[in-house]
Design a protein around this motif. Structure first.
Motif, PDB file in Angstrom:
ATOM      1  N   PHE A  69       0.805  -1.106  -0.152  1.00  0.00           N
ATOM      2  CA  PHE A  69       0.036  -0.111  -0.087  1.00  0.00           C
ATOM      3  C   PHE A  69       0.720   1.291  -0.009  1.00  0.00           C
ATOM      4  CE2 PHE A  69      -2.810  -3.264   1.054  1.00  0.00           C
ATOM      5  CZ  PHE A  69      -4.088  -2.852   0.610  1.00  0.00           C
ATOM      6  N   ALA A 115      -6.939  -4.021  -1.305  1.00  0.00           N
ATOM      7  CA  ALA A 115      -7.549  -4.213  -0.080  1.00  0.00           C
ATOM      8  C   ALA A 115      -8.497  -5.719  -0.340  1.00  0.00           C
ATOM      9  CB  ALA A 115      -8.090  -3.365   0.732  1.00  0.00           C
ATOM     10  N   VAL A 147      -5.002  -4.436   7.459  1.00  0.00           N
ATOM     11  CA  VAL A 147      -5.301  -4.009   5.837  1.00  0.00           C
ATOM     12  C   VAL A 147      -5.885  -2.674   5.691  1.00  0.00           C
ATOM     13  CG1 VAL A 147      -6.027  -4.920   3.679  1.00  0.00           C
ATOM     14  CG2 VAL A 147      -4.642  -6.503   5.412  1.00  0.00           C
ATOM     15  N   VAL A 148      -6.937  -2.713   6.503  1.00  0.00           N
ATOM     16  CA  VAL A 148      -7.995  -1.619   6.471  1.00  0.00           C
ATOM     17  C   VAL A 148      -7.210  -0.037   6.755  1.00  0.00           C
ATOM     18  CG1 VAL A 148      -9.923  -0.302   7.343  1.00  0.00           C
ATOM     19  CG2 VAL A 148     -10.104  -2.733   7.243  1.00  0.00           C
ATOM     20  N   THR A 150      -4.090   0.266   6.024  1.00  0.00           N
ATOM     21  CA  THR A 150      -3.207   0.303   5.136  1.00  0.00           C
ATOM     22  C   THR A 150      -3.691   1.405   3.736  1.00  0.00           C
ATOM     23  OG1 THR A 150      -3.344  -1.678   4.264  1.00  0.00           O
ATOM     24  CG2 THR A 150      -1.652  -1.507   5.624  1.00  0.00           C
ATOM     25  N   VAL A 151      -5.109   1.140   3.777  1.00  0.00           N
ATOM     26  CA  VAL A 151      -5.658   1.976   2.791  1.00  0.00           C
ATOM     27  C   VAL A 151      -5.701   3.507   3.124  1.00  0.00           C
ATOM     28  CG1 VAL A 151      -7.745   2.234   1.732  1.00  0.00           C
ATOM     29  CG2 VAL A 151      -7.180  -0.049   2.339  1.00  0.00           C
TER      30      VAL A 151
END
Length: 458
Positions: A69, A115, A147-148, A150-151
């Motif tokens: 990301f 994602a 992961v959320v 990293t957006v």
């Protein structure tokens, strides 16, 4: 009036005055910002270390996901930043607005799509990144939330680079520092006080990234920027994407290859147990701290190099190259000495497991042995990219973590076992330095010739 003066001062900083002071003024806020970015993972590892070796391993194997990301954010941020710096050097603000907006919104859209793909294949992704059967349950709990976050990180990286491209590096410092301090406060609360374990570390990171995004939104929406970002300027054209991608693509490859490299090294370490995975993970985070200082300084060098190349101010460009080499090489030598002297006490902060330390201490020293050349490597890869020379800049950018490292990590462990894993980065650094010196000599000769030609014509 104050806003206009601030904008004029940022442009004056890149075009006039003492080069070393200008680079420090542009670079130091970004150095701090990049250190703060690395500290997110270091802080998570530090607080998670109290939970156990498997939990440290879980945070370690998920780390390469963040590089993917970051790569998205840097692709659009660095690519657009290089283009914007040259456009501002030519006084083309209208196109700069369109480039900045297109980069920002494209980064967010692609990060969301990636994602979704990672969520759909989370177990095989974590397995490839080195999660053993005992680490996997913790890795999943951490990664689902991580992961959320990293957006938002991808958007923040893009926004930070867009700010730096116009000389407004202080906003990146403010945004990143606020997020990092908040992360340090929230980590122990969510991990221990609320008994959420590794999930707590991920939640703390997510909240911190959201706050950082809010600061960037306020900055770009507040009319204080020299380059504007907004839906009305979002004009995705093949010409704009072409200029962004030709520079940014090498940064994307660098981050993807870094993610792949870290996954390969963790995967190789998994053959030697959870302790090896945890040890290598800790080492990589400490190494990233030093590397991010140099990379952050380059964020200040990049707009100055691009601006003065676009303005055909070659003497100032050459002075910037010289100053950049001096500052970064000096730092790299000092960092190397500190790591060799303090490896044991530094690593003891992250683990009291003697088996982890037995692997981590020699690994940290080995990963730092060629670090004194890191400034040279990134000065010239950044220079080529800032000048719009995407092919060579791209090659130099992916040499260390890709072209040279991947063969090393695939071959050396088969011949030397764990020792091969530990020394793979040093071998890659040596080979990358040789390649960089060849291209450095070439570009310096060309700049000298162009400068002499311009002097004669005047």
């Amino acid at each position: 009036m104050k806003e206009k003066n601030a904008k004029a001062n940022r442009m004056q900083l890149m075009s006039e005055g003492n080069v070393s002071k200008a680079l420090l003024k542009l670079g130091i806020p970004m150095v701090v910002s990049m250190l703060v970015m690395a500290l997110y993972n270091v802080v998570d590892t530090y607080f998670v270390s109290g939970l156990g070796t498997q939990q440290v391993g879980a945070v370690s194997v998920a780390f390469p996901i963040s590089l993917i990301f970051s790569g998205i954010g840097l692709t659009f941020g660095v690519g657009a930043g290089s283009y914007i710096s040259r456009l501002l050097g030519k006084k083309d603000r209208d196109t700069a607005d369109k480039v900045a907006s297109t980069a920002m919104f494209s980064s967010i859209i692609i990060a969301l799509l990636v994602a979704v793909v990672i969520f759909a294949a989370l177990t095989p992704v974590l397995s490839f990144m080195g999660a053993t059967s005992t680490i996997m349950p913790y890795a999943k709990k951490y990664a689902i939330i991580f992961v959320v976050s990293t957006v938002f990180s991808a958007a923040n990286v893009t926004a930070g680079n867009l700010a730096v491209s116009q000389g407004a590096s202080n906003i990146s410092l403010t945004a990143m520092l606020t997020g990092a301090i908040l992360n340090m406060i929230l980590d122990p609360i969510f991990i221990y006080a609320l008994h959420l374990g590794v999930q707590g570390a991920a939640i703390a990171t997510l909240i911190s990234q959201i706050v950082t995004s809010a600061i960037y939104v306020r900055f770009f929406a507040g009319g204080k920027t020299f380059v504007k970002v907004g839906f009305s300027y979002f004009k995705p054209t093949s010409q704009i994407y072409g200029e962004i991608i030709k520079i940014g693509i090498s940064t994307l490859f660098l981050q993807l290859l870094s993610s792949l490299s870290m996954s390969l090294i963790s995967n190789a370490a998994s053959n030697y147990g959870d302790e090896a995975v945890a040890a290598i993970g800790i080492v990589l985070r400490i190494v990233t701290l030093g590397a991010n200082v140099v990379i952050g300084y380059m964020k200040g060098f990049q707009p100055m190099a691009g601006f003065n190349y676009g303005a055909q101010n070659y003497p100032r460009l050459r002075s910037a190259i010289k100053s950049c080499m001096q500052w970064t090489t000096g730092f790299c030598i000092i960092w190397t000495a500190l790591i060799f002297l303090l490896a044991n006490p530094i690593l003891s902060l992250f683990s009291n497991d003697p088996q982890v330390l037995r692997i981590a201490v020699p690994a940290l020293r080995a990963n730092t042995i060629m670090f004194f050349t890191f400034g040279l490597q990134f000065t010239y890869s950044t220079l080529y990219l800032a000048m719009g020379k995407a092919l060579v800049g791209g090659i130099l950018n992916v040499c260390r973590q890709g072209i040279m490292f991947i063969p090393a990590i695939l071959l050396l462990p088969t011949m030397l076992g764990l020792t091969g894993i530990i020394y793979s980065q040093a071998v890659a650094d040596l080979l990358t330095t040789i390649v960089t010196i060849i291209f450095a000599i070439s570009i310096l000769k060309k700049l000298s010739q162009v400068e002499n030609s311009v002097s004669r014509s005047n």
